[in-house]
Design an enzyme around this catalytic site. Sequence first.
Site, PDB file in Angstrom:
ATOM      1  N   GLU A 176       0.963  -1.399  -0.419  1.00  0.00           N
ATOM      2  CA  GLU A 176       0.007   0.124   0.148  1.00  0.00           C
ATOM      3  C   GLU A 176       1.047   1.051  -0.091  1.00  0.00           C
ATOM      4  OE1 GLU A 176      -4.211  -1.145   2.228  1.00  0.00           O
ATOM      5  OE2 GLU A 176      -2.592  -1.028   3.390  1.00  0.00           O
ATOM      6  N   GLU A 383      -5.582  -8.339  -0.810  1.00  0.00           N
ATOM      7  CA  GLU A 383      -6.351  -8.070   0.081  1.00  0.00           C
ATOM      8  C   GLU A 383      -7.875  -7.680  -0.658  1.00  0.00           C
ATOM      9  OE1 GLU A 383      -4.537  -5.399   3.626  1.00  0.00           O
ATOM     10  OE2 GLU A 383      -2.697  -6.557   2.929  1.00  0.00           O
TER      11      GLU A 383
END
Length: 485
Positions: A176, A383
């Site tokens: 991320e 995810e």
Amino acid sequence: MTNFSDDFMWGGATAANQCEGAWQEDGKGESCADHFTSGSLNKPREFTLQIDPNKRYPSHSGIDHYHRYEEDIKLFSEMGFKIYRLSLNWTRIFPNGDDDKPNKQGLDHYRKVFETCHKYNIEPLVTMSHYEFPFNLSKKWNGWIDRRTIDCYIKFTKTIMNEYKDLVKYWITFNEINIGILGVGDTLSLGMMPKNNMIDVTKKNEDNDPKIISQRLTALHNQFVASALTVIAGKKINPDFKFGCMIAGVVNYPYSPKPDDTFKTWYLEQINNFYCGDVMVRGEYHPLTDAYLKDQKAVIQMDPNDKGILKEGKVDFYSFSYYMSTCVSSDENLTKTGGNMTTGIKNPYLKANEWGWQIDPEGLRYYINQVYNRYKIPLLIAENGIGIRDKMIDGKIHDKERISYLSEHLKAIDKAIGDGCDVFGYTAWGCIDLVSASTGEMSKRYGFIYVDLDDDGNGTRKRYKKDSFDWYKKVIASNGNCLYE
């Protein structure tokens, strides 16, 4: 029949700092994650410069995956996993981040983990940096702001790529990475130290000081360079390596048809999602960058050679996290809700979990199409999941809400593939219960496997299969066809 290919990579994902524990065993050094306290829905996590014996630091014990990895991977195999996304704790390999030699015990541990994966025919997907930044480098020179961190990172990545070149094919350089531009969790993602002794990781840094913004964007740039250099080096170590970026997928809708809302939504989309994606996939900064820097009164410190490095070190696939969506409005008085390191305007058409994360499967289809049509490289959902307070009744966990959430999101992926998007894998987040990154809780559970552990660290740590365990096993065995039964 679904649109999932016969070789679609079904699996799950974890992060070392949220599951391993054993924070000082076998030569491991301190990471920034080890300095974050537990929190809750109503109490934010805190970052403390000193370990306070009166506070709980959940990464210190995790779910004891460090000692139970074989048991856990065997359970993943029973579900039929084709791939397991996990991260390496940088400070297990280089305890201080800048050590002369790697820690052999750390190298040996992960070798055993990867060998266990292959024993059960599971492909490891390794995230090289997933919020496990060496605390020493934060103290020493404020993390990624200093270009010397690039050299430390490259030493780490070259070491693990050489060590595991015959065991690992798929790599993600940073988890991320756009969290750095979103301005949250700087200590986690960029290693930037707070101005005072504590910082709330769950809230956006509202400091509008151009100097701080410049530092954050320079730190992010240094991560881009480190990622590109890792890709370049990795292709020489093993030409079969595949490298991916990992973006926190931020999906926003205009709250109203007002042109201001539509433009603001578009602008945030470009900065939140594509600023980082463009650098890592296209090898160049987003066209809006100059205007954005001017607006922020910020300057990025770059080396003259960086542009060529970024262009050469582009990734092979685009991976991302997706949990929820929010709305955007020019009206600051509207009700806001939380999400994955972000906040936004509450959408009146969506339901949400207890933590305010809105449930929007169609947002995933929208994001997949948006990203694929921009970049035209293979995608992997790294995810996806929902946090729920699971209850054990007579040794059973009936998690219908999780099954419903995942079913609808997998159908959205199937539709996106039908739209013409190349999606090659899916790793459900927290495939085994672990510590929540946003709140530090155990009670905010994501997994198919229940871990007997409460928010205070009490419990046997025994593993139990939830109803979703058998459901996901059926999904994988049928290649998604059971979703429509």
